[in-house]
Design a protein around this motif. Structure first.
Motif, PDB file in Angstrom:
ATOM      1  N   PHE A   1       6.576  46.398  46.202  1.00 43.94           N
ATOM      2  CA  PHE A   1       7.509  47.187  46.994  1.00 43.94           C
ATOM      3  C   PHE A   1       8.432  47.983  46.085  1.00 43.94           C
ATOM      4  O   PHE A   1       9.018  47.443  45.141  1.00 43.94           O
ATOM      5  CB  PHE A   1       8.379  46.299  47.881  1.00 43.94           C
ATOM      6  CG  PHE A   1       7.648  45.582  48.962  1.00 43.94           C
ATOM      7  CD1 PHE A   1       7.351  44.236  48.848  1.00 43.94           C
ATOM      8  CD2 PHE A   1       7.267  46.249  50.118  1.00 43.94           C
ATOM      9  CE1 PHE A   1       6.666  43.563  49.854  1.00 43.94           C
ATOM     10  CE2 PHE A   1       6.589  45.584  51.135  1.00 43.94           C
ATOM     11  CZ  PHE A   1       6.286  44.247  50.999  1.00 43.94           C
TER      12      PHE A   1
ATOM     13  N   PHE B   1      13.461  50.083  51.543  1.00 45.61           N
ATOM     14  CA  PHE B   1      12.186  49.668  50.979  1.00 45.61           C
ATOM     15  C   PHE B   1      11.047  50.547  51.475  1.00 45.61           C
ATOM     16  O   PHE B   1      11.044  50.996  52.628  1.00 45.61           O
ATOM     17  CB  PHE B   1      11.866  48.223  51.376  1.00 45.61           C
ATOM     18  CG  PHE B   1      12.625  47.187  50.590  1.00 45.61           C
ATOM     19  CD1 PHE B   1      13.902  46.808  50.981  1.00 45.61           C
ATOM     20  CD2 PHE B   1      12.057  46.588  49.480  1.00 45.61           C
ATOM     21  CE1 PHE B   1      14.608  45.850  50.268  1.00 45.61           C
ATOM     22  CE2 PHE B   1      12.746  45.630  48.763  1.00 45.61           C
ATOM     23  CZ  PHE B   1      14.025  45.256  49.159  1.00 45.61           C
ATOM     24  N   GLY B   2      10.061  50.758  50.619  1.00 44.72           N
ATOM     25  CA  GLY B   2       8.813  51.352  51.049  1.00 44.72           C
ATOM     26  C   GLY B   2       7.936  50.313  51.731  1.00 44.72           C
ATOM     27  O   GLY B   2       8.271  49.125  51.768  1.00 44.72           O
ATOM     28  N   SER B   3       6.814  50.768  52.252  1.00 41.03           N
ATOM     29  CA  SER B   3       5.926  49.864  52.980  1.00 41.03           C
ATOM     30  C   SER B   3       4.996  49.095  52.054  1.00 41.03           C
ATOM     31  O   SER B   3       4.237  48.246  52.506  1.00 41.03           O
ATOM     32  CB  SER B   3       5.117  50.638  54.020  1.00 41.03           C
ATOM     33  OG  SER B   3       4.403  51.676  53.400  1.00 41.03           O
TER      34      SER B   3
ATOM     35  N   ALA C   1      25.064  45.426  45.232  1.00 44.28           N
ATOM     36  CA  ALA C   1      24.358  44.661  46.250  1.00 44.28           C
ATOM     37  C   ALA C   1      24.873  44.974  47.643  1.00 44.28           C
ATOM     38  O   ALA C   1      24.189  44.754  48.623  1.00 44.28           O
ATOM     39  CB  ALA C   1      24.482  43.174  45.961  1.00 44.28           C
ATOM     40  N   GLY C   2      26.076  45.511  47.710  1.00 46.05           N
ATOM     41  CA  GLY C   2      26.594  45.866  49.011  1.00 46.05           C
ATOM     42  C   GLY C   2      25.934  47.068  49.630  1.00 46.05           C
ATOM     43  O   GLY C   2      26.046  47.312  50.820  1.00 46.05           O
ATOM     44  N   GLU C   3      25.249  47.828  48.830  1.00 46.15           N
ATOM     45  CA  GLU C   3      24.626  49.033  49.330  1.00 46.15           C
ATOM     46  C   GLU C   3      23.297  48.684  49.974  1.00 46.15           C
ATOM     47  O   GLU C   3      22.560  47.841  49.500  1.00 46.15           O
ATOM     48  CB  GLU C   3      24.410  50.027  48.188  1.00 46.15           C
ATOM     49  CG  GLU C   3      23.872  51.371  48.603  1.00 46.15           C
ATOM     50  CD  GLU C   3      24.852  52.190  49.410  1.00 46.15           C
ATOM     51  OE1 GLU C   3      26.046  51.902  49.372  1.00 46.15           O
ATOM     52  OE2 GLU C   3      24.404  53.136  50.090  1.00 46.15           O
ATOM     53  N   LYS C   4      22.967  49.393  51.003  1.00 49.81           N
ATOM     54  CA  LYS C   4      21.728  49.117  51.712  1.00 49.81           C
ATOM     55  C   LYS C   4      20.540  49.541  50.878  1.00 49.81           C
ATOM     56  O   LYS C   4      20.495  50.654  50.370  1.00 49.81           O
ATOM     57  CB  LYS C   4      21.737  49.869  53.035  1.00 49.81           C
ATOM     58  CG  LYS C   4      20.506  49.682  53.891  1.00 49.81           C
ATOM     59  CD  LYS C   4      20.668  50.464  55.185  1.00 49.81           C
ATOM     60  CE  LYS C   4      19.452  50.346  56.055  1.00 49.81           C
ATOM     61  NZ  LYS C   4      19.612  51.116  57.315  1.00 49.81           N
ATOM     62  N   LEU C   5      19.590  48.646  50.711  1.00 51.65           N
ATOM     63  CA  LEU C   5      18.343  48.967  50.034  1.00 51.65           C
ATOM     64  C   LEU C   5      17.343  49.489  51.052  1.00 51.65           C
ATOM     65  O   LEU C   5      17.157  48.902  52.102  1.00 51.65           O
ATOM     66  CB  LEU C   5      17.758  47.732  49.363  1.00 51.65           C
ATOM     67  CG  LEU C   5      18.374  47.227  48.061  1.00 51.65           C
ATOM     68  CD1 LEU C   5      17.596  46.036  47.544  1.00 51.65           C
ATOM     69  CD2 LEU C   5      18.403  48.318  47.021  1.00 51.65           C
TER      70      LEU C   5
ATOM     71  N   GLY D   1      23.801  51.277  44.333  1.00 48.86           N
ATOM     72  CA  GLY D   1      23.284  50.254  43.444  1.00 48.86           C
ATOM     73  C   GLY D   1      23.907  48.896  43.558  1.00 48.86           C
ATOM     74  O   GLY D   1      23.275  47.907  43.260  1.00 48.86           O
TER      75      GLY D   1
ATOM     76  N   TYR E   1      19.634  54.574  42.444  1.00 53.03           N
ATOM     77  CA  TYR E   1      19.174  53.311  41.893  1.00 53.03           C
ATOM     78  C   TYR E   1      17.800  52.995  42.495  1.00 53.03           C
ATOM     79  O   TYR E   1      17.596  53.156  43.703  1.00 53.03           O
ATOM     80  CB  TYR E   1      20.141  52.179  42.242  1.00 53.03           C
ATOM     81  CG  TYR E   1      21.474  52.273  41.548  1.00 53.03           C
ATOM     82  CD1 TYR E   1      22.456  53.142  42.009  1.00 53.03           C
ATOM     83  CD2 TYR E   1      21.750  51.512  40.425  1.00 53.03           C
ATOM     84  CE1 TYR E   1      23.679  53.241  41.378  1.00 53.03           C
ATOM     85  CE2 TYR E   1      22.971  51.590  39.789  1.00 53.03           C
ATOM     86  CZ  TYR E   1      23.930  52.462  40.266  1.00 53.03           C
ATOM     87  OH  TYR E   1      25.137  52.561  39.633  1.00 53.03           O
TER      88      TYR E   1
ATOM     89  N   GLU F   1      15.391  58.267  60.320  1.00 53.30           N
ATOM     90  CA  GLU F   1      15.963  57.696  59.094  1.00 53.30           C
ATOM     91  C   GLU F   1      15.039  58.074  57.922  1.00 53.30           C
ATOM     92  O   GLU F   1      13.839  58.048  58.052  1.00 53.30           O
ATOM     93  CB  GLU F   1      16.072  56.179  59.229  1.00 53.30           C
ATOM     94  CG  GLU F   1      16.817  55.512  58.090  1.00 53.30           C
ATOM     95  CD  GLU F   1      17.167  54.073  58.381  1.00 53.30           C
ATOM     96  OE1 GLU F   1      18.354  53.792  58.593  1.00 53.30           O
ATOM     97  OE2 GLU F   1      16.254  53.232  58.394  1.00 53.30           O
TER      98      GLU F   1
ATOM     99  N   TYR G   1      14.204  50.335  42.413  1.00 49.51           N
ATOM    100  CA  TYR G   1      13.790  48.958  42.164  1.00 49.51           C
ATOM    101  C   TYR G   1      12.301  48.797  42.430  1.00 49.51           C
ATOM    102  O   TYR G   1      11.719  49.503  43.241  1.00 49.51           O
ATOM    103  CB  TYR G   1      14.533  47.992  43.109  1.00 49.51           C
ATOM    104  CG  TYR G   1      16.032  48.173  43.161  1.00 49.51           C
ATOM    105  CD1 TYR G   1      16.598  49.149  43.965  1.00 49.51           C
ATOM    106  CD2 TYR G   1      16.870  47.373  42.399  1.00 49.51           C
ATOM    107  CE1 TYR G   1      17.974  49.330  44.017  1.00 49.51           C
ATOM    108  CE2 TYR G   1      18.247  47.535  42.450  1.00 49.51           C
ATOM    109  CZ  TYR G   1      18.795  48.517  43.260  1.00 49.51           C
ATOM    110  OH  TYR G   1      20.152  48.692  43.302  1.00 49.51           O
TER     111      TYR G   1
END
Lengths: 115, 113
Positions: free
Chosen positions: A91, A106-108, A100-104, A98, A31, A1, A33
């Protein structure tokens, strides 16, 4: 992934100094964040960024903070004059569409310690 | 304003036992609800999400969550916990159509042999 990469993993700075936290989002994301988590507290939204401008920001994101995507790949968070209370895990996250339904993704995180 | 409460700061379960992590939200309309997991040194990984429809949602790693509007809850469950499930779990809520998430304070899960 695919992964979101954040550097450095840990940054120590003196109060009043400027810091830049760096993030390399997934290449086809649009998008971006920044969130932060002060030790023992909630993960808090700071800012969202789309089409080279801020789309939304929280009350935490004051004039001391800025974001940019200078070269189309890196996404940075700058704190102009750090305060002790800026110590937190920061993070970066990105998503394709973008909403909210879309998977975010995240970095570590980057652990920022302000002394 | 929306908010999320995770009443349990730390939970310890035995490997193979069932698990339920509690999450309560506050929001005027039907929110988007999420569960994320954070393993040590890792970023936040999405376990599952609820937008509408079936109130029982299935996620990755054998997790499920049930949306109960009457209780404003979105509890996470797993029938049999594995040692690798030890991590920090975060419930989050988003306003309909919004781009940003509001997280709870997290629940740390410890799994003992």
């Amino acid at each position: 992934e695919p992964e979101v990469t954040q550097t450095p993993s840990h940054q120590v700075t003196q109060m009043g100094q400027e810091v830049i936290l760096r993030c390399v989002p997934i290449s086809n994301h649009l998008y971006f964040y920044w969130y932060r988590q002060i030790l023992g507290q909630k993960v808090e939204f700071l800012v969202s960024f789309y089409n080279n401008e801020i789309s939304e920001k929280s009350e935490i994101f004051d004039d001391q903070f800025s974001v940019e995507r200078p070269d189309g790949s890196n996404f940075t968070l700058k704190i102009r004059s750090t305060k002790l209370e800026d110590s937190a895990m920061y993070f970066c996250a990105g998503s394709g569409q973008g909403a909210a339904g879309e998977k975010l993704f995240f970095g570590s995180g980057t652990q920022l310690s302000v002394l | 304003a929306q908010s999320v409460t995770q009443p349990d700061i730390h939970i310890t379960v035995s490997e193979g036992a069932s698990l339920e992590l509690r999450c309560n939200y506050s929001y005027g309309a039907t929110p988007y609800l999420f569960w994320y997991v954070q393993s040590p040194g890792q970023g936040l990984q999405l376990l599952l999400k609820y937008f509408s429809g079936d109130t029982l949602v299935q996620g990755i790693k054998g997790f499920e969550a049930e949306f109960k509007r009457s209780q404003s809850s979105f509890n996470l469950r797993k029938p049999s916990v594995h040692w690798s499930d030890a991590a920090e779990y975060f419930c989050a809520v988003a306003k309909t159509g919004a781009n940003n998430l509001f997280f709870g304070t997290g629940t740390r899960l410890t799994v003992i042999p």
